[in-house]
Design a protein around this motif. Structure first.
Motif, PDB file in Angstrom:
ATOM      1  N   GLN A   1      -8.253  17.088   1.919  1.00  0.00           N
ATOM      2  CA  GLN A   1      -6.699  17.071   1.911  1.00  0.00           C
ATOM      3  C   GLN A   1      -6.045  15.538   2.294  1.00  0.00           C
ATOM      4  OE1 GLN A   1      -6.157  20.355   4.709  1.00  0.00           O
ATOM      5  NE2 GLN A   1      -6.451  21.755   3.311  1.00  0.00           N
ATOM      6  N   ARG A   2      -6.676  15.031   3.409  1.00  0.00           N
ATOM      7  CA  ARG A   2      -6.555  13.634   3.821  1.00  0.00           C
ATOM      8  C   ARG A   2      -6.785  13.028   2.483  1.00  0.00           C
ATOM      9  NH1 ARG A   2      -8.617  15.503   8.748  1.00  0.00           N
ATOM     10  NH2 ARG A   2     -10.596  14.468   8.335  1.00  0.00           N
ATOM     11  N   GLU A   3      -7.716  12.918   1.894  1.00  0.00           N
ATOM     12  CA  GLU A   3      -7.991  11.711   0.829  1.00  0.00           C
ATOM     13  C   GLU A   3      -7.023  11.942  -0.258  1.00  0.00           C
ATOM     14  OE1 GLU A   3     -12.311  12.940  -0.118  1.00  0.00           O
ATOM     15  OE2 GLU A   3     -12.997  11.832   1.961  1.00  0.00           O
ATOM     16  N   LEU A   4      -6.718  13.287  -0.732  1.00  0.00           N
ATOM     17  CA  LEU A   4      -5.744  13.574  -1.471  1.00  0.00           C
ATOM     18  C   LEU A   4      -4.562  13.148  -1.300  1.00  0.00           C
ATOM     19  CD1 LEU A   4      -6.622  17.113  -2.809  1.00  0.00           C
ATOM     20  CD2 LEU A   4      -6.847  15.006  -4.383  1.00  0.00           C
ATOM     21  N   LEU A   5      -3.891  13.052  -0.294  1.00  0.00           N
ATOM     22  CA  LEU A   5      -2.589  12.735   0.717  1.00  0.00           C
ATOM     23  C   LEU A   5      -2.646  11.260   0.318  1.00  0.00           C
ATOM     24  CD1 LEU A   5       0.145  13.517   0.986  1.00  0.00           C
ATOM     25  CD2 LEU A   5      -0.502  13.808   3.366  1.00  0.00           C
TER      26      LEU A   5
ATOM     27  N   TRP B   1      -0.597   4.915   7.473  1.00  0.00           N
ATOM     28  CA  TRP B   1       0.388   3.970   6.845  1.00  0.00           C
ATOM     29  C   TRP B   1       1.251   3.336   7.892  1.00  0.00           C
ATOM     30  CZ3 TRP B   1       0.096   2.744   1.485  1.00  0.00           C
ATOM     31  CH2 TRP B   1      -0.832   3.515   0.847  1.00  0.00           C
ATOM     32  N   GLY B   2       1.485   3.803   8.989  1.00  0.00           N
ATOM     33  CA  GLY B   2       2.434   3.120   9.765  1.00  0.00           C
ATOM     34  C   GLY B   2       3.710   3.391   9.246  1.00  0.00           C
ATOM     35  N   GLU B   3       4.454   2.115   9.332  1.00  0.00           N
ATOM     36  CA  GLU B   3       5.715   1.757   9.118  1.00  0.00           C
ATOM     37  C   GLU B   3       6.185   1.880   7.571  1.00  0.00           C
ATOM     38  OE1 GLU B   3       7.389  -1.495  11.017  1.00  0.00           O
ATOM     39  OE2 GLU B   3       7.382  -0.794  13.031  1.00  0.00           O
ATOM     40  N   ALA B   4       5.044   1.740   6.924  1.00  0.00           N
ATOM     41  CA  ALA B   4       5.225   1.864   5.337  1.00  0.00           C
ATOM     42  C   ALA B   4       5.563   3.578   4.842  1.00  0.00           C
ATOM     43  CB  ALA B   4       3.753   1.400   4.598  1.00  0.00           C
ATOM     44  N   LEU B   5       5.563   4.460   5.730  1.00  0.00           N
ATOM     45  CA  LEU B   5       5.765   5.752   5.349  1.00  0.00           C
ATOM     46  C   LEU B   5       6.593   6.222   6.407  1.00  0.00           C
ATOM     47  CD1 LEU B   5       4.529   7.569   2.911  1.00  0.00           C
ATOM     48  CD2 LEU B   5       2.861   8.136   4.943  1.00  0.00           C
ATOM     49  N   GLU B   6       7.803   6.953   5.679  1.00  0.00           N
ATOM     50  CA  GLU B   6       8.647   7.800   6.405  1.00  0.00           C
ATOM     51  C   GLU B   6       8.777   9.167   6.292  1.00  0.00           C
ATOM     52  OE1 GLU B   6      12.520   6.435   6.378  1.00  0.00           O
ATOM     53  OE2 GLU B   6      12.688   7.051   4.252  1.00  0.00           O
ATOM     54  N   GLU B   7       8.920   9.913   7.323  1.00  0.00           N
ATOM     55  CA  GLU B   7       8.816  11.413   6.644  1.00  0.00           C
ATOM     56  C   GLU B   7      10.416  11.986   6.634  1.00  0.00           C
ATOM     57  OE1 GLU B   7       7.185  15.948   8.262  1.00  0.00           O
ATOM     58  OE2 GLU B   7       7.175  14.205   9.657  1.00  0.00           O
ATOM     59  N   LEU B   8      10.600  12.653   5.349  1.00  0.00           N
ATOM     60  CA  LEU B   8      12.007  13.443   5.392  1.00  0.00           C
ATOM     61  C   LEU B   8      11.845  14.630   6.002  1.00  0.00           C
ATOM     62  CD1 LEU B   8      12.586  12.245   1.560  1.00  0.00           C
ATOM     63  CD2 LEU B   8      13.163  10.990   3.696  1.00  0.00           C
ATOM     64  N   SER B   9      12.959  15.506   6.298  1.00  0.00           N
ATOM     65  CA  SER B   9      13.072  16.626   6.678  1.00  0.00           C
ATOM     66  C   SER B   9      12.910  17.727   5.554  1.00  0.00           C
ATOM     67  CB  SER B   9      14.204  16.923   7.569  1.00  0.00           C
ATOM     68  OG  SER B   9      14.447  18.287   7.908  1.00  0.00           O
ATOM     69  N   ALA B  10      12.099  18.215   5.369  1.00  0.00           N
ATOM     70  CA  ALA B  10      11.544  19.349   4.468  1.00  0.00           C
ATOM     71  C   ALA B  10      12.761  20.488   4.682  1.00  0.00           C
ATOM     72  CB  ALA B  10      10.240  19.732   4.289  1.00  0.00           C
ATOM     73  N   ARG B  11      12.639  20.742   6.217  1.00  0.00           N
ATOM     74  CA  ARG B  11      13.519  21.772   6.527  1.00  0.00           C
ATOM     75  C   ARG B  11      14.995  21.954   6.135  1.00  0.00           C
ATOM     76  NH1 ARG B  11      10.760  20.630  11.236  1.00  0.00           N
ATOM     77  NH2 ARG B  11      13.133  19.892  12.247  1.00  0.00           N
TER      78      ARG B  11
ATOM     79  N   ALA C   1      -1.973  18.253  11.464  1.00  0.00           N
ATOM     80  CA  ALA C   1      -2.663  17.254  11.836  1.00  0.00           C
ATOM     81  C   ALA C   1      -2.968  16.413  10.503  1.00  0.00           C
ATOM     82  CB  ALA C   1      -4.179  17.842  12.086  1.00  0.00           C
ATOM     83  N   VAL C   2      -3.138  16.944   9.358  1.00  0.00           N
ATOM     84  CA  VAL C   2      -3.277  15.861   7.978  1.00  0.00           C
ATOM     85  C   VAL C   2      -2.027  15.119   7.999  1.00  0.00           C
ATOM     86  CG1 VAL C   2      -3.424  15.981   5.494  1.00  0.00           C
ATOM     87  CG2 VAL C   2      -4.735  17.645   6.850  1.00  0.00           C
ATOM     88  N   VAL C   3      -0.879  15.606   8.046  1.00  0.00           N
ATOM     89  CA  VAL C   3       0.373  14.756   7.766  1.00  0.00           C
ATOM     90  C   VAL C   3       0.203  13.653   8.832  1.00  0.00           C
ATOM     91  CG1 VAL C   3       2.716  14.514   7.774  1.00  0.00           C
ATOM     92  CG2 VAL C   3       1.435  16.305   6.557  1.00  0.00           C
ATOM     93  N   ALA C   4      -0.122  14.015  10.210  1.00  0.00           N
ATOM     94  CA  ALA C   4      -0.084  13.118  11.438  1.00  0.00           C
ATOM     95  C   ALA C   4      -1.143  12.038  11.042  1.00  0.00           C
ATOM     96  CB  ALA C   4      -0.355  13.662  12.559  1.00  0.00           C
ATOM     97  N   ASP C   5      -2.354  12.361  10.656  1.00  0.00           N
ATOM     98  CA  ASP C   5      -3.469  11.316  10.370  1.00  0.00           C
ATOM     99  C   ASP C   5      -2.724  10.341   9.212  1.00  0.00           C
ATOM    100  OD1 ASP C   5      -5.114  12.643  12.015  1.00  0.00           O
ATOM    101  OD2 ASP C   5      -6.104  13.483  10.344  1.00  0.00           O
ATOM    102  N   ILE C   6      -2.134  10.801   8.244  1.00  0.00           N
ATOM    103  CA  ILE C   6      -1.827   9.767   7.164  1.00  0.00           C
ATOM    104  C   ILE C   6      -0.577   8.953   7.609  1.00  0.00           C
ATOM    105  CG2 ILE C   6      -0.759   9.782   4.716  1.00  0.00           C
ATOM    106  CD1 ILE C   6      -3.428  10.861   5.142  1.00  0.00           C
ATOM    107  N   ARG C   7       0.283   9.625   8.620  1.00  0.00           N
ATOM    108  CA  ARG C   7       1.381   8.631   8.924  1.00  0.00           C
ATOM    109  C   ARG C   7       0.753   7.629  10.020  1.00  0.00           C
ATOM    110  NH1 ARG C   7       6.519  11.372  11.165  1.00  0.00           N
ATOM    111  NH2 ARG C   7       7.116   9.326  10.861  1.00  0.00           N
ATOM    112  N   ARG C   8      -0.338   7.838  10.869  1.00  0.00           N
ATOM    113  CA  ARG C   8      -0.598   6.900  11.451  1.00  0.00           C
ATOM    114  C   ARG C   8      -1.465   5.723  10.495  1.00  0.00           C
ATOM    115  NH1 ARG C   8      -2.138  11.231  14.868  1.00  0.00           N
ATOM    116  NH2 ARG C   8      -3.890  11.526  13.831  1.00  0.00           N
TER     117      ARG C   8
END
Length: 456
Positions: A363-367, A403-413, A394-401
């Motif tokens: 999952q981490r590799e695909l994302l 990519w750092g500031e190059a990636l932001e999360e939008l609110s899916a909710r 956990a997968v999303v947290a790893d990817i955000r770490r």
């Protein structure tokens, strides 16, 4: 052979295929029913016997172990499936006790001869002497811990019970655990999707509360509705609909956008993406590593007049070969499938905690590959049909770490709430993310997790 006997025989043979060959009941059963030309009533009986037995297998195994005074692992597997089928009829249906016992004994006889028949007869007659409530008391008393008791009573492996509790606790809803376990053992309602811009729900249909393209029929045969639509109406869980729509409607679409469905099989979400791409002047590509499932993707999108390239590659390589190429990517990642146990009940007995690390690595590799394939400003939807925190948060947290500031999360909710006619009750996650988690007991959907990430 009478039709009712045939119905039980088909249910039994499906159970054997599931346990012997890792077959999937939802693929085998419709073909077997059609081949036997069962009446609607007998087809319904076969379906209930098959899925009911699979859903409650853990509980029934505990009952059988007590009634037989031996571990189920010591019972011949073919005879054990006959016993499971008989116990389901005795404890969870209105089938007459004598019919449940006699027919199950005959199935045991065909599997193991006279000795197996005598053993099955003794076990099932022992089961028939107590009420379902009495048996639940016996089963509860046999548990060695509170979690094992929940697992036995609600027919879930203990590791799944614990994973669900942690995922619910991340929303402050751990008290809903028994409601979730109960929902997993109920037959899901048939939900349908009218592909946006291409079809409308029938006049007598009931709109679903959260997806703007979802509906449930007021009556009639869903298959007939699907066939008559030319592929523009399909059976699709409302959570699956929302996962695709969360990507297409997270941000306004600019004409000419390039989209990718990275893990597309069997194609339900691809069909929604294709309809949305057609409506907004976007281009869509799809990828599925399995040739058989890629064929299902092509069938799923056949009703959409859009030229969609379907490739058959490892999703990681497919994305890595196109750096910065896409405006939107759906990563509907391979996962444990714990969110779809209503629909695929056998999955709960096939997965183990040992499967999770390999899946989360994939999952981490695909994302990671998908984020690399995004244009600046592009969005990826990371979706799993599992609420397991290792596969989601956990997968999303790893990817955000990574990519750092190059990636932001939008609110899916927020995106899903904006689509819904009624409040979808999506509480914040303990980690502060914008992840949306759907639940069978709360939303009447599969347990779909949806996260949206935007490349800055």
């Amino acid at each position: 052979m009478s039709r009712t006997v045939a119905a039980r025989r088909i249910a039994y043979e499906t159970l054997r295929a599931v346990h012997e060959s890792d077959a999937y009941a939802n693929l085998l059963l419709p073909t077997a029913i059609a081949r036997a030309e069962l009446s609607p009533a007998d087809a319904a009986l076969t379906t209930e016997l098959t899925y009911g037995t699979l859903r409650r297998q853990g509980t029934y195994d505990a009952v059988i172990a007590i009634a037989a005074d031996r571990p189920v692992a010591s019972i011949d597997p073919a005879v054990l499936d006959a016993l499971r089928l008989g116990v389901h009829q005795l404890l969870s249906t209105r089938v007459a006790s004598h019919a449940a016992v006699n027919e199950s004994v005959e199935l045991a006889r065909s599997a193991g001869g006279r000795g197996a028949a005598g053993f099955a007869n003794a076990v099932l007659r022992r089961v028939s002497r107590d009420t379902p409530g009495d048996w639940m008391t016996h089963v509860a008393a046999s548990a060695r811990s509170d979690d094992e008791q929940l697992g036995l009573l609600f027919s879930h492996p203990v590791w799944v019970v614990r994973a669900f509790r942690r995922a619910l606790a991340a929303e402050g809803r751990a008290d809903e655990l028994e409601a979730l376990l109960t929902a997993d053992n109920a037959s899901p309602r048939v939900t349908m999707a009218a592909l946006p811009g291409l079809a409308d729900a029938p006049d007598d249909a009931r709109r679903t509360p959260f997806s703007p393209i979802g509906f449930r029929l007021g009556g009639g045969d869903p298959d007939q509705t699907v066939r008559g639509s030319g592929g523009r109406i399909r059976v699709q869980d409302e959570g699956s609909q929302l996962a695709a729509l969360a990507l297409t409607r997270a941000l306004p679409v600019a004409e000419g956008e390039r989209w990718l469905d990275l893990c597309a099989g069997p194609g339900g979400k691809t069909a929604v993406l294709a309809a949305e791409a057609l409506a907004h002047g976007a281009r869509l590509e799809a990828n599925e590593i399995s040739p058989a499932r890629a064929g299902l993707v092509r069938q799923a999108i056949a009703g959409v007049p859009l030229d969609v390239l379907v490739s058959e590659e490892d999703g990681r390589a497919r994305a890595e070969a196109a750096p910065g190429a896409y405006d939107r990517i759906l990563v509907d990642a391979p996962c444990t499938g714990l969110g779809a146990l209503r629909r695929r009940p056998e999955a709960r007995w096939r997965k183990s905690p040992g499967d999770v690390p390999a899946l989360t690595t994939l999952q981490r590799e695909l994302l990671t590959a998908a984020v690399g394939a995004l244009k600046p400003g592009g969005v990826v939807a990371y979706v799993t049909c599992s609420p397991h925190l290792a596969e989601t948060t956990a997968v999303v947290a790893d990817i955000r770490r990574e990519w750092g500031e190059a990636l932001e999360e939008l609110s899916a909710r927020e995106v899903i709430t904006s689509l819904a006619d009624s409040d979808p009750a999506l509480p914040p996650q303990a980690d502060g993310s914008g992840r949306a988690q759907l639940w069978p007991h709360r939303h009447n959907t599969d347990g779909m997790s949806i996260s949206l990430l935007r490349r800055v």
